[in-house]
Design an enzyme around this catalytic site. Sequence first.
Site, PDB file in Angstrom:
ATOM      1  N   TYR B 105       0.866  -1.182   0.000  1.00  0.00           N
ATOM      2  CA  TYR B 105       0.000   0.000   0.000  1.00  0.00           C
ATOM      3  C   TYR B 105       0.897   1.224   0.000  1.00  0.00           C
ATOM      4  CZ  TYR B 105      -3.193   3.591   1.732  1.00  0.00           C
ATOM      5  OH  TYR B 105      -3.929   4.740   1.878  1.00  0.00           O
ATOM      6  N   GLU B 192      -3.479   7.522  -3.935  1.00  0.00           N
ATOM      7  CA  GLU B 192      -3.318   6.228  -3.267  1.00  0.00           C
ATOM      8  C   GLU B 192      -3.140   5.127  -4.302  1.00  0.00           C
ATOM      9  OE1 GLU B 192      -6.049   4.860   0.190  1.00  0.00           O
ATOM     10  OE2 GLU B 192      -6.780   3.777  -1.555  1.00  0.00           O
TER      11      GLU B 192
END
Lengths: 391, 391, 295, 295
Positions: B105, B192
């Site tokens: 992530y 993101e």
Amino acid sequence: MKIQEADAKSLLAAQGLPVPPWTVARDPAAARRAAERLFAEGADAVVIKAQVLVGGRGKAGGVKLAKDAAEAEAVASRILGMDIKGITVVKVLVAPAADIVKEFYLACVLDRAARRVLFMGSAEGGVEIEQVAHSDPDAIRTIHAHPHLGLLDFQARWLGFELGLGAHLKEFVAIAKGLYATMIANDADLVEINPLAIVRERAADGTVSEHLQCLDAKVTLDDSALDRHPGLEALRDLDEEDPVDVQARHEGLSFIRLEGDIGCMVNGAGLAMTTMDLVKRAGGQPANFLDIGGGAKSDKVAVAMGLILSDPSVKAILVNIFGGIARGDEVARGLVEARAEQKRVVPLVVRIVGTNADLAAEVLRGVPGIEAASSLDDAVEKAVAAAKAAA
Amino acid sequence: MKIQEADAKSLLAAQGLPVPPWTVARDPAAARRAAERLFAEGADAVVIKAQVLVGGRGKAGGVKLAKDAAEAEAVASRILGMDIKGITVVKVLVAPAADIVKEFYLACVLDRAARRVLFMGSAEGGVEIEQVAHSDPDAIRTIHAHPHLGLLDFQARWLGFELGLGAHLKEFVAIAKGLYATMIANDADLVEINPLAIVRERAADGTVSEHLQCLDAKVTLDDSALDRHPGLEALRDLDEEDPVDVQARHEGLSFIRLEGDIGCMVNGAGLAMTTMDLVKRAGGQPANFLDIGGGAKSDKVAVAMGLILSDPSVKAILVNIFGGIARGDEVARGLVEARAEQKRVVPLVVRIVGTNADLAAEVLRGVPGIEAASSLDDAVEKAVAAAKAAA
Amino acid sequence: MSILVGRETRLLVQGITGREGTFHAQQMQAYGTNIVAGMTPGKGGQTALDGTVPVFDTCSAAVRETGANTTVIYVPAAGAPDAIMEAVGAGITTVFCITEHIPALDMLKVMPVVQAAGARLVGPNCPGATSPGRAKVGIIPATIHREGRIGVVSRSGTLTYEVVQALTDAGMGQSTCVGIGGDPIIGSTFIDILELFKADPETSAIVLIGEIGGDAEELSALWKTANIPDTPMVAFIAGRTAPPGRRMGHAGAIISGSGGSAASKIAALEAAGIHVAESPTHIPRLLQEIGVRPN
Amino acid sequence: MSILVGRETRLLVQGITGREGTFHAQQMQAYGTNIVAGMTPGKGGQTALDGTVPVFDTCSAAVRETGANTTVIYVPAAGAPDAIMEAVGAGITTVFCITEHIPALDMLKVMPVVQAAGARLVGPNCPGATSPGRAKVGIIPATIHREGRIGVVSRSGTLTYEVVQALTDAGMGQSTCVGIGGDPIIGSTFIDILELFKADPETSAIVLIGEIGGDAEELSALWKTANIPDTPMVAFIAGRTAPPGRRMGHAGAIISGSGGSAASKIAALEAAGIHVAESPTHIPRLLQEIGVRPN
């Protein structure tokens, strides 16, 4: 690295700054053709400017106006070949003569003490800023750009108002920010516009308007940053560079030719300057400044020796090495190799101390024509004596 | 402003980040054609992903693999038309299924409290970061970018090493810096990548290599900065936007439709929320959040009234204005105009205090169907009662 | 005591696995400097200096694991600004940057980051500092020193060695010898170092070695008058005979217009009562004339 | 005393010649605020407010000529970040930025410049501050105030007016009322203002008006416990019924995941002994219950 006015103007124009058109001519006929084009485009007169990297070309007669193409050719032929502070003029810039309302000075420069980029502006343009600084220091307005954000809008406005350019504020802000952009884009140490001028322009319909234009430009580039701007190396003017300097640069040597007869080879810039100073103090004349750098290997030493000897006035050579990163024996081996290959033999006074000085002494022992010296003062005296003896 | 995965990927790709190819399809046949191309290019499988601006589409069945083009068409036809958290899926993204070695992530986000851009990374990719933050907070590594210089090289390296990406450090540093560049280039609040994945790739000659790729992307844009990025407005997904919201935005009104029956018109976001809260506390249900802003003029008030009334469930309207920049009489006039033009008449409870409240009272005096209220509590009670009476 | 480096120095070497880094790390360790860590991205987990020094991927790991408080940077110019920022970002308070040819505009960006971190940078393009008998950080040859009470500060490299050797030969030991570097933009100025010497009870005399270019020597002279009027101080200025407008090796060593000349510097120093030597070898004698004795 | 603005305020109005700037400058002057200068580039030499206030081209000229120490900014979003930096660059120590819709990344860049200058920024997108009977800076309506000892701090605009009006109606005067703005990146936080109230001898109770989004209220609660445990304090939180994931007008007012909800804020405030009102109109009663009397 200094670059010519024409190249400086290219860098400014690349950042969108208003620079009048120009042509570089290397002979009078080319200057004439350039002038013809400008007159055809409506110019009332053209200006012919010597392209040299030294200051004071105006005073030396290297900047002249011409009212028609024939005069342009004549002026160019007078300027080309002229000697300005030791430099022979081989090219001129031809540009339309501007109808100047008022001249200003604007520059950004690296301010060492403040560790900032300093903007300097003056409403007294067209003259050397050092002169203004001397005669009327209050006429120079300065402001530091933010180290990360650059010249902020309000700073540019402030400078514009201080110079009395309120009526041209938007143009001025764009130019000032463009100067900073030019500095950053090219890693310049100095970007100078002198004069920055309000010029009067007549449109095709006869209406007259006034604009800011960059009539002359000077840019100095940071040598340490040239690696990351491959295109800029092409702006180096080999016309004005001693071929020896070119060779030294390619070898990574820091070399400056001087007027004397004692060649100097030293490691470290400060020590090299000191060695020159001491030679002069002892009544000699150094023939060059030469810093062979930190980790000089023997082949570099041989190249350095060749550079020194390429100057026919060199009568003796002083080698002064304080070994640190540099190893004395490496330097000594380089000296012996160079001596073996060189055609012209001049007395060589060698002082090597520090790292591996003892090994160096062994290498040099018994090599003919090499005189060892113990101290710096001793070495300098011997070199000066050797040069005087050879004269 | 939220944008779709496909658009987020475009913004990342524009900054040079490694994003696998994708196609957006609005019907099963288009999805099939996209899949056929990918299989022809050597894909082993494709992934079909619902394009919706709400999270949790995977859990909702909106992300599926397909082994051949026919399956891709079938999967796409199942996903298209699906309802995910109240949003009907009208388009899917078709991309090659990656051979994932490991998922990570990586995101950069505006950190309000620190007033910095915060980079967050985790070696537990592919799941919601909030879940990781809850279950294993130590798995999330964070670092603040420099406010002027951005994410510095050493910061990117640090994050890469912390995530165990030492073997892919150069790729990771480029991606992390690309994330920052995406944020700056588009004035994003959030960029993101989840998952950022090490994927195994087989070249034509059969050799297998591993690379980092951005398999999914989410970007949220700063509404206050859209003006200076004219191209980004095109990324607004009108498919998922209530036409009333679109109209409100065009009028410069801040409007959010809710489930209740009491329309609210308030100046100021905090006061608008408070009004909603008080309606609910009094036993009513607000039909909307509506902030008419600071200097609302009468015509804007009329538009706002139209927006509220476009919701058929609205049974009563509560107007709560604390005049400051807004002038009470302007609002009152707008209300009277709106009332005169509107087809559907619902009870209108009006409380106007502050600047020109007395003039407002005069404007409203005697207008039928408008009930004045003195205090905020009084206004809320009356509106709730009116809505109940109308139900 | 001593300044900048000493027995309390816990040294990190950035670029320890490179050719320069390895060589000088050996020299520094041999002198007795306490090298606690090395750092090269991608070489974390290895060791250097015959297994005595752990190598880390990041400065923050090095600081966390070893308590390094000082660093010396031997990484190439392209990576050196980042290396400086990494060091101060990891909490290191004293940074020596040996790297040369860092573009000046890079240093302009780095300096506010160093200052915001409350750290001190010496260099770039500097030889480092040695506190004789205690620690040596950088590239100054170990052999030239002698323990004593004279603080030496210089913009130069080998010229510093020359001066220090002359002092040592005359039996005049040094408290700390610092090379601040010859670049136009450097982290610590003469005055920064003079302030440290002022606060150091073990420094009782100062030798300042300047050169043409800039106005650091002139400012130092004014500072001396205002702050340490009674401290014995001798100076040397390189470049008395340098031609104007030519860069004498160091990027900072250039006389432009009337600024930066040796004459201007010597005049300012002498006006502050600082004797200026005509040769490095005269420095010990000038020191003795103002009451500094060999030790 | 009072905080931020008062009788010692010498106010510059940036953008005084614009529509908003002119209107609010009149209001502020009518309230008795000492407006000493206006600033609009290109309008230097003119005057504003019926000839009573000189207008300057630059902040530095305004400060030099008038001794302005505080500024209020009414310039459009595109120019506001620059206006803030110009103000602090000219030495102004208190800056109110009323402008809304400034991009967040612009504010990230501005903040370190403000901090490096040692200045205080309130806003952007804030209503300003009023110290009743002394000075009013910003856009808060003059009529709602009463002099007293209650400090009011709020993220909101009209909601603040509502609360202040309720206090005034109950005879509970204010020392200073401050709107810090509802944007995600603001110059002064609740805690910054609470610290000022703590240091102000004329503030004896505090009302804090929060809303959903961020964690400023939670942090304020912790700060209150640690720093001013005995100061009577009441709070109100807007957005108890707001749906998650939707931006409620203010760019900062959004509940994301579990963060920023009214419930979380109310729980934290109550844990710190701060009573949280269910309606703005209940605030005076809650204050009285903890011993704050009308004045």
